[in-house]
Design a protein around this motif. Structure first.
Motif, short mmCIF file in Angstrom:
data_model
loop_
_atom_site.label_atom_id
_atom_site.label_comp_id
_atom_site.label_asym_id
_atom_site.label_seq_id
_atom_site.Cartn_x
_atom_site.Cartn_y
_atom_site.Cartn_z
N MET A 94 0.84 -1.18 0.00
CA MET A 94 0.00 0.00 0.00
C MET A 94 0.89 1.24 0.00
O MET A 94 1.83 1.33 0.77
N LYS A 95 0.58 2.15 -0.86
CA LYS A 95 1.33 3.39 -0.93
C LYS A 95 0.38 4.55 -0.65
O LYS A 95 -0.65 4.69 -1.31
N GLY A 111 -9.31 5.92 0.04
CA GLY A 111 -10.19 4.78 -0.13
C GLY A 111 -9.83 3.68 0.85
O GLY A 111 -9.05 3.89 1.77
N PRO A 112 -10.41 2.51 0.65
CA PRO A 112 -10.15 1.41 1.58
C PRO A 112 -8.68 0.99 1.60
O PRO A 112 -7.97 1.14 0.60
N ILE A 113 -8.26 0.47 2.73
CA ILE A 113 -6.87 0.04 2.90
C ILE A 113 -6.74 -1.38 2.34
O ILE A 113 -7.25 -2.34 2.91
N VAL A 114 -6.08 -1.47 1.20
CA VAL A 114 -5.89 -2.75 0.51
C VAL A 114 -4.41 -2.89 0.18
O VAL A 114 -3.84 -2.02 -0.47
N LEU A 115 -3.81 -3.97 0.64
CA LEU A 115 -2.40 -4.19 0.35
C LEU A 115 -2.18 -4.96 -0.93
O LEU A 115 -1.26 -4.69 -1.68
N VAL A 116 -3.03 -5.96 -1.16
CA VAL A 116 -2.85 -6.84 -2.32
C VAL A 116 -4.20 -7.00 -3.02
O VAL A 116 -5.19 -7.36 -2.39
N LEU A 143 -0.39 -14.00 5.46
CA LEU A 143 0.60 -12.95 5.66
C LEU A 143 0.03 -11.59 5.29
O LEU A 143 0.13 -10.63 6.06
N TRP A 144 -0.57 -11.47 4.11
CA TRP A 144 -1.11 -10.18 3.66
C TRP A 144 -2.21 -9.70 4.59
O TRP A 144 -2.32 -8.51 4.87
N LEU A 145 -3.02 -10.61 5.07
CA LEU A 145 -4.10 -10.22 6.00
C LEU A 145 -3.53 -9.73 7.33
O LEU A 145 -4.04 -8.77 7.91
N LYS A 146 -2.47 -10.38 7.82
CA LYS A 146 -1.84 -9.93 9.07
C LYS A 146 -1.25 -8.53 8.91
O LYS A 146 -1.38 -7.69 9.79
N ILE A 147 -0.60 -8.30 7.78
CA ILE A 147 -0.02 -6.97 7.53
C ILE A 147 -1.12 -5.93 7.42
O ILE A 147 -1.04 -4.86 8.02
N ASP A 198 -4.11 -6.01 8.70
CA ASP A 198 -4.70 -5.81 10.02
C ASP A 198 -3.80 -4.97 10.92
O ASP A 198 -4.28 -4.15 11.70
N ALA A 199 -2.48 -5.16 10.83
CA ALA A 199 -1.54 -4.37 11.64
C ALA A 199 -1.59 -2.90 11.23
O ALA A 199 -1.61 -2.01 12.08
N VAL A 200 -1.63 -2.64 9.92
CA VAL A 200 -1.71 -1.27 9.43
C VAL A 200 -3.03 -0.64 9.90
O VAL A 200 -3.05 0.49 10.41
N ARG A 201 -4.11 -1.36 9.75
CA ARG A 201 -5.42 -0.85 10.19
C ARG A 201 -5.41 -0.54 11.68
O ARG A 201 -5.95 0.48 12.10
N GLU A 202 -4.82 -1.42 12.46
CA GLU A 202 -4.79 -1.22 13.91
C GLU A 202 -4.05 0.08 14.27
O GLU A 202 -4.52 0.86 15.10
N VAL A 203 -2.92 0.32 13.64
CA VAL A 203 -2.17 1.55 13.91
C VAL A 203 -3.00 2.77 13.51
O VAL A 203 -3.10 3.74 14.26
#
Length: 141
Positions: free
Chosen positions: A1-2, A85-90, A103-107, A109-114
């Protein structure tokens, strides 16, 4: 995500409004000048933030923008989602092998949590307590 300049400069607008929360509306030209940004671009971002219900505009000679809620009730995630927009990594996560999906879901979720735990009040406090910019990584080739 950029995170694009929309997210970065939008966060700047919101932090500046949070710093002056309760002081009345702040003109975008003041924020633009203080941060070396384009007033025209900030106007475009302010429209998105206003549509998301995060800021409101005040017209008139002493007009400008102000937050719709106290800084402690606005989260970084609210701002980023309004602008990016929504936070989407992949994209196409359902096509990834299960281990990679996890892995992508954990990342994500970590970004969302912060983003959900960080408030504008936190960011203002950080800016006020930070005397020097954090050290950046230096790479030599």
């Amino acid at each position: 995500m950029k995170i694009s300049t929309k997210g970065r400069y939008g966060l700047t607008i919101m932090i500046e409004l949070a710093k002056k929360y309760g002081d009345g509306p702040i003109p975008l030209k003041v924020i633009a000048k203080d941060n070396g940004l384009s007033e025209h671009y900030l106007e475009q971002l302010a429209a998105l933030l206003r549509n998301a219900g995060l800021i409101k505009s005040v017209r008139g000679a002493y007009g400008g923008y102000k937050l719709t809620k106290e800084p402690k009730h606005i989260h970084a995630g609210d701002i980023i989602r309004a602008l990016e927009g929504p936070i989407v990594l992949v994209e196409g996560l359902e096509n990834e092998p299960p281990a990679q999906q996890a892995l992508w879901l954990k990342i994500r979720d970590a970004v969302r949590e912060v983003l959900e735990k960080t408030t504008l009040e936190d960011l203002v406090q950080y800016n006020q307590n930070e005397k020097e910019p954090p050290e950046a990584y230096m790479f030599y080739i």
